[in-house]
Design an enzyme around this catalytic site. Structure first.
Site, short mmCIF file in Angstrom:
data_model
loop_
_atom_site.label_atom_id
_atom_site.label_comp_id
_atom_site.label_asym_id
_atom_site.label_seq_id
_atom_site.Cartn_x
_atom_site.Cartn_y
_atom_site.Cartn_z
CB SER A 56 -0.90 0.03 1.24
OG SER A 56 -0.13 0.29 2.41
CG ASP A 57 1.27 5.92 -1.22
OD1 ASP A 57 2.20 6.07 -0.42
OD2 ASP A 57 1.07 6.68 -2.18
CD1 TRP A 58 4.76 5.42 5.10
CD2 TRP A 58 4.62 4.18 3.25
NE1 TRP A 58 5.85 4.58 5.06
CE2 TRP A 58 5.80 3.81 3.94
CE3 TRP A 58 4.32 3.52 2.07
CZ2 TRP A 58 6.67 2.83 3.48
CZ3 TRP A 58 5.19 2.53 1.60
CH2 TRP A 58 6.33 2.20 2.31
#
Length: 824
Positions: free
Chosen positions: A228-230
């Site tokens: 995932s992106d953060w």
């Protein structure tokens, strides 16, 4: 298995308990995966890219590192070999920081000219983007560091990016936005993919099964890891079942209940095992599984590699685009007296903002570069005007006393060297919710009126000598700083006498915890310019042989979390250019931006050089180009529109198409972005896609194809002769476009399908070969869910920009070709 053999991924997977498998599927902290000490499974450290390797430190400050040209500057090189070389050097930088994974490259397209992260990506064209991204990935991974191609998919703007749904028609999705990722997987063999924050057609990208499993894995054959992106994951079991392997950062948030969900769900347990396998495989591919790296931030290396420094300087020069050079004003002679004017003259604007920023080894300004090249006595300077979005950060640093909320007891004291602090980690003993008193000293050389400011994620007050000057506490207004989780910049003024003055900032963390967990303070300070500053700069320019006006933007204007303001240059920069042009006819406009801007002075300016944000050696590379020591061989990877209304998303009237409404942004323009939009609307851009001049001239001739008649499944070879017809060695880019002469579905007038960077000595010639396959002639038929190239005539067009295609040649496809999207 013998005593000397290391356990394989499958060996380890069979020994992992369900609980241990689940623990692998969320990070341990902000930059590291979880270790399983029982089985000797180490942590894997990741680091932000794509224009450098920051390491595990904060976004502001931290260990020194090499800052490379940003994405659009590398995109301007049109040079796959150079991107491959950059990837190789970045791998060494990553290893120095203990990182086995680089969060790069960014291959989202320039759908709109107003994307805040425009500077991070390569191009408006998917083919150019995909080729350059694949080369970058290969270079990086050949040295054992994983690439993480991002943001998959539909993150073409920053407006409400954490929640908005990018509603993309199937043909546009396939032909434009998915294509660079497909090439990253099939040609680059990327080991990791990062999902986007946004939704795609109503479903979050991080839990979109069609995207992460059906297309990425089954159709394209991807066998790596999806992260995932953060803070961009939103579910536990649902995201695992969709194909998201790793939630970042840790500890687990969205997946906090994953183990409980999986207890009586065999399908979920099997999906968890598959995801754990993908995590272990990434550790194996990077070599970390059997030879762990030192992942501690404190032990990161910050030495500088001289060959990397040389590469950055060379790549920076190669990416610069000579937009205009009337009367061959450039290059100018080494003995010239030069006035360097403008807000970007004495500052090294080497990078954009957000997660792409880093603590560069140096930030060489154009002034420093020209002084080094010409001698300080030959170079004069005046700022002329400001172009900052915020007041410059105070350089004095702070002594910080941390306290619990509501308490006067000091828990910890420390010194921070900068006037901007982002707390991703806190000193031991300080809770996440805290308050602090920050003190510093202002040394004022002479009495005057000064501007002071605060921007913060949290509440702040600023006192000077005990007097409240900026109240960002009671008067706090949410703004777009710190990825949209900070305040507006709050400003105040004070008259300060000569001598030292005490600054106190009171700070309290945000009352409402948010996903990013950002606590931050930025203290700005400067003296306003006199009213006649522009006139003074123009008078200085009149005394020089040449004037270089250094204008543009910086990482405050072009950054993650917020889109660009428009296409006008901020502040009084246009006024400054016009004033200097009136005083010195030998004026070069040096433009540093992360994307297109308007140029109302263009007709009067004899020379314009687009230098982008070219990395830490910016000033040296700029001097190399201005003095002719290096060729400005960049070609525009993005159309520069003549006016904002010519943008394909029409942002002068904000609506559902851009930036979006009610949680949706509709890609109503479909296939028609960039030069495709220009062709369709018969527009005349300020500068077309692929445009760029040099210090010599080239002629293309003898366009041929073998064969000229194709059967379905055939490939062909296109050749074109290129000759340097000028007096200097130089580079050009041969660009090959394909036009479908008759199609049952509407298609763009032309599409880039081949390119090659060529270096030639004066009078030297060569023959360029370009390969085309069936996909080069195909469109995506969403009714048949297939790539289709229809029987008929296609026109090959070759030239040196999208508006300079002097050669053409017809080729014939004898029967329809169809390639259904298949799962494997």
């Amino acid at each position: 298995m013998t005593q000397t053999q290391s356990p394989t991924v499958e060996d380890l997977l069979q020994q992992l308990t369900l609980q241990e498998q689940v623990s692998l599927l969320s990070g341990a902290d902000f930059w590291r995966t979880s270790a399983i000490e029982r089985l000797g499974i180490p942590q894997l450290k990741v680091s932000d890219g794509p224009a450098g390797v920051r390491g595990g430190g904060p976004l502001v400050g931290g260990k020194k590192t090499a800052a490379f040209p940003v994405g659009i500057a590398l995109g301007s090189t049109w040079n796959e070999d150079l991107l491959h070389e950059v990837g190789q050097h970045l791998a060494r930088e990553a290893t120095d920081k203990g990182a086995g994974v680089l969060l790069a490259p960014t291959v989202n397209l320039f759908r709109s000219t107003l994307n805040g992260r425009n500077f991070e990506s390569y191009s408006e064209d998917p083919f150019l983007t995909g080729k350059l991204g694949a080369a970058y990935i290969r270079g990086l991974q050949e040295k054992g560091v994983a690439a993480t191609v991002k943001h998959f998919v539909g993150n073409e703007s920053e407006y409400q990016r954490n929640t908005i749904s990018s509603d993309i028609p199937e043909r546009a999705l396939r032909e434009l936005y998915l294509l660079p990722f497909e090439m990253a997987v099939k040609e680059g063999k990327t080991w990791a993919v990062m999902s986007a924050y946004n939704k795609l057609n109503g479903t979050f990208a991080s839990e979109n099964k069609r995207l992460l499993t059906d297309i990425l894995r089954q159709e394209w054959g991807f066998d790596g890891l999806v992260m995932s992106d953060w803070f961009g994951s939103h579910s536990a079991g649902e995201s695992v079942l969709a194909g998201l392997d790793l939630e970042m950062p840790g500890p687990a948030r969205a997946r906090a209940a994953l183990l409980q969900e999986a207890q009586n769900d065999e399908a979920l347990q099997e999906a968890i095992k598959t995801a754990a396998r993908n995590v272990l495989r990434l550790l194996e591919r990077t070599g970390v599984l059997h030879q762990p790296l030192d992942v501690q931030d404190a032990n990161e290396k910050d030495q500088e590699h001289q060959d990397t420094t040389a590469l950055i300087r060379r790549a920076a020069a190669e990416g610069m685009v000579l937009l205009k050079n009337q009367g061959d004003l450039l290059p100018f002679p080494a003995g010239a007296k030069v006035a360097v004017i403008g807000p970007n003259a004495a500052k090294g604007q080497v990078m954009g903002g957000g997660s792409a920023q880093m603590n560069a080894h140096r930030q060489v300004s154009p002034l420093q570069g020209l002084q080094a090249a010409l001698g300080e006595n030959q170079v004069s300077y005046h700022i002329g005007c400001y172009n900052d979005k915020f007041l410059p950060v105070h350089q004095g640093g702070f002594d910080i006393a941390y306290q619990e909320l509501g308490s006067d007891t000091v828990l910890v004291q420390e010194h921070q060297p900068l006037g901007e602090i982002m707390w991703f980690g806190l000193p031991e003993g300080v809770p996440r919710a805290f308050q602090a008193k920050m003190t510093s000293t202002l040394s004022i050389p002479e009495e005057g009126r000064f501007e002071l400011s605060l921007a913060s994620a949290g509440l702040t007050r600023l006192y000077v000598d005990g007097e409240l000057v900026v109240n960002n506490w009671e008067d706090y207004r949410p703004g777009d700083t710190y990825f949209g989780f900070g305040s507006d910049e709050a400003r105040g003024e004070a008259t300060l006498t000569a001598g030292e003055h005490t600054v106190l900032i009171e700070y309290r963390t945000p009352e409402v915890a948010h996903g990013f967990g950002i606590s931050a303070v930025r203290f700005g300070f400067r003296k306003p310019l006199p009213e006649n500053s522009i006139a003074e700069a123009a008078q200085l320019a009149a005394k020089a042989d040449y004037a270089v006006v250094c204008i543009g933007t910086n990482g405050e204007w072009e950054t993650e979390g917020v889109d660009r303001w428009g296409l006008d240059l901020p502040g009084q920069q246009d006024e400054l250019v016009q004033a200097v042009l009136q005083q010195n006819p030998n004026t070069i406009v040096l433009l540093q931006t992360g994307g297109p801007v308007l140029m109302p002075w263009l007709n009067q300016a004899p020379a314009v050089l687009q230098a982008w944000f070219p990395g830490q050696e910016a000033g040296h590379a700029i001097a190399d180009v201005l003095l002719g020591q290096a060729e400005p061989s960049g070609r525009l990877p993005q159309t520069f529109p003549a006016q904002l209304s010519d943008d394909p998303t029409h942002p002068e009237t904000p609506d559902l198409q851009y930036p979006g409404e009610n949680g949706h942004v509709e890609y109503q323009e479909g296939l028609y972005i960039g030069y495709r939009h220009v062709d369709r609307k018969e527009l005349r851009p300020l500068f077309p896609f692929g445009h760029g001049l040099g210090y010599t001239t080239f002629e293309l001739s003898d366009l041929q194809a073998d064969p000229t008649e194709l059967n379905p499944g055939d490939a062909l070879t296109v050749t074109v002769k290129v000759q340097n017809t000028g007096q200097r060695p130089g580079q050009t880019v041969v660009q090959l476009y394909v036009t479908d002469q008759q199609s049952t579905l509407q298609r763009p007038e032309k599409e880039l399908k081949g390119f090659a960077k060529v270096s030639l000595e004066p009078a030297e010639s060569t023959t360029v070969q370009l390969k085309l396959d069936m996909r080069s002639f195909a469109f995506f038929d969403d009714q048949q869910q297939a790539w289709v190239a229809e029987k008929g005539t296609f026109l090959l067009k070759a030239g040196q920009s999208s508006a300079d295609l002097l050669l053409s040649l017809p080729v014939q496809l004898n029967a329809d070709w169809l390639d259904s999207v298949q799962t494997i």
